[in-house]
Scaffold this motif. Structure first.
Motif, short mmCIF file in Angstrom:
data_model
loop_
_atom_site.label_atom_id
_atom_site.label_comp_id
_atom_site.label_asym_id
_atom_site.label_seq_id
_atom_site.Cartn_x
_atom_site.Cartn_y
_atom_site.Cartn_z
N LYS A 2 0.83 -1.20 0.00
CA LYS A 2 0.00 0.00 0.00
C LYS A 2 0.87 1.25 0.00
O LYS A 2 1.87 1.33 0.69
N ARG A 3 0.46 2.21 -0.79
CA ARG A 3 1.20 3.48 -0.87
C ARG A 3 1.15 4.19 0.48
O ARG A 3 0.09 4.34 1.08
N LEU A 4 2.30 4.67 0.94
CA LEU A 4 2.41 5.29 2.26
C LEU A 4 2.51 6.81 2.20
O LEU A 4 2.49 7.45 3.24
N ASN A 43 1.01 11.88 -12.15
CA ASN A 43 -0.22 11.09 -12.05
C ASN A 43 -1.43 11.93 -12.43
O ASN A 43 -1.36 13.16 -12.49
N GLY A 385 -1.19 14.04 -5.27
CA GLY A 385 -1.96 13.28 -4.30
C GLY A 385 -2.99 14.07 -3.53
O GLY A 385 -3.57 13.53 -2.59
N ASP A 388 -6.38 12.41 -3.66
CA ASP A 388 -6.44 11.05 -3.15
C ASP A 388 -6.99 11.05 -1.73
O ASP A 388 -7.02 12.07 -1.06
N ASN A 392 -7.16 5.10 -1.38
CA ASN A 392 -6.46 4.98 -2.67
C ASN A 392 -5.10 4.31 -2.50
O ASN A 392 -4.29 4.72 -1.66
N ASN A 393 -4.84 3.30 -3.28
CA ASN A 393 -3.56 2.62 -3.27
C ASN A 393 -2.64 3.21 -4.33
O ASN A 393 -3.07 3.84 -5.25
#
Length: 393
Positions: A2-4, A43, A385, A388, A392-393
């Motif tokens: 998982k994105r941190l 992104n 981000g 997000d 959200n991953n």
């Protein structure tokens, strides 16, 4: 895994911009090179923020004090003029005052007290509390003011602003008042210099019999002798450039953000948003200054930045619904709850403590804090981000 990392704000260095530079190309190259050199992945919904100063400089949107003086005389034909509720600022107003004074009119500079519109103090608030002055009714001259305030100097700049403004406008009188109608005893011609209260102040003056009531956004709203201008904001949002010249708020911002957005989308194949930002909208806890001396935080932005956030308050939900769960269970439950949240959350208990402000005001404040106003040299800010959430991953 998982994105941190959630939201991050990155200041990007750029060349020094001058009039006539192709700013779309320069900002594009700055973003592209930063991503390449620092391995930044772009992104969807990333936001490229460009300070208003860069846009205005590239446009050459400047005016000098002679051009300001001429427009003052074009729009006020009397010999005396009230300069009502200017903010206390060397950068923002002192240069404008020099131009207004150069019109040759006798000026009645009316300052609000104990502070200006954006929170700059010109006296110690306790000294006012301990006096018998009623700030809602009493009009003070400079001698009466000095009896209360003494030689008070600004917390951060160490400037005595009544003294400074008197020096910049030799043919002037300084008055201290808070009811705008009281200014009409000095002249029926009034230049309203407040930023965010200008419309209600003008309305009050006109209802009270003011003759010619204009505000700073109506000065240099068109070119004078080849000057720069801003048809919507006039002198609002301007900054000192040299001792005789101001940089105005940028024009045609919509055209700039759309061109830059298109170029970035074509390069990165992502849905990128673009905005121009000026002052952030936040308050300094020490000096009590509300930073926003521009008329708006963002004068132009792409369509994906319209609106306000719609967010759940994690702390409220965790305390009220998931406190009985283990750390793994409540984390999983929170992700699930956020992923299934409603689009319209206004007024719901689970939003208590969130910040329902305009997205551009929030992003602009973040960008302003990131870039600073000094020598960081990062007038372009990449925000990633921001849209997000915890699911959200």
């Amino acid at each position: 895994m998982k994105r941190l990392i959630g939201t991050r704000s990155i200041g990007l260095r750029a060349p020094i911009i001058e009039k006539g530079d192709d700013l779309v190309e320069i900002v594009f190259d700055s973003v592209k090179n930063a991503c390449k050199n620092h391995e930044i992945e772009i992104n969807d919904k990333d936001v490229v923020c460009v300070t208003e100063s860069l846009v205005a400089r590239a446009q050459g949107n400047y005016a000098n004090i002679d051009q300001i003086a001429k427009d003052i005389n074009n729009k006020f034909d009397g010999d005396e003029l009230v300069v009502l509720f200017p903010i206390l600022s060397r950068n923002r107003f002192s240069i404008l005052l020099r131009g207004i004074a150069k019109s040759g009119k006798k000026l009645h500079i009316c300052l609000s007290y104990p502070q200006d519109e954006v929170g700059n103090y010109l006296m110690d608030e306790m000294d006012l509390f301990n006096s018998d002055i009623n700030p809602y009714k009493d009009v003070l001259d400079i001698d009466e003011f000095r009896k209360i305030a003494g030689e008070y100097k600004h917390t951060f700049t160490d400037i005595d602003y009544p003294k400074l403004y008197s020096e910049y406008a030799k043919n002037s009188e300084i008055h201290f008042l808070n009811n705008p109608v009281d200014a009409l005893k000095f002249s029926k011609d009034v230049l309203v210099c407040s930023i965010h209260t200008r419309e209600i102040v003008k309305r009050k003056l006109k209802e009270a019999g003011g003759k010619n009531i204009l505000s700073l956004d109506e000065i240099l709203d068109g070119s004078v002798d080849g000057s720069g201008f801003n048809e919507k904001y006039g002198l609002l949002g301007s900054n000192l450039s040299t001792e005789n010249e101001v940089k105005l708020f940028p024009r045609n911002g919509e055209e700039f953000v759309l061109k830059l957005q298109e170029k970035l989308k074509n390069e990165f194949n992502k849905e990128i948003e673009v905005m121009i930002y000026g002052d952030g909208a936040f308050k300094d806890p020490v000096g009590k200054i509300w930073e926003l001396a521009d008329p708006v935080v963002s004068p132009a932005f792409t369509s994906g930045l319209f609106g306000t956030p719609s967010e759940l308050k994690i702390k409220y939900i965790a305390d009220n619904e998931f406190s009985h769960l283990s750390i793994e269970e409540r984390t999983s439950a929170m992700v699930d709850r956020i992923s299934k949240k409603e689009k319209e959350l206004v007024g719901k208990n689970e939003t208590l403590g969130t910040t329902p402000r305009q997205i551009t005001d929030l992003l602009g404040s973040l960008a302003d804090l990131t870039s600073g106003s000094g020598d960081k040299g990062t007038p372009i800010v990449l925000i990633q981000g921001y849209f997000d959430n915890y699911s959200n991953n």
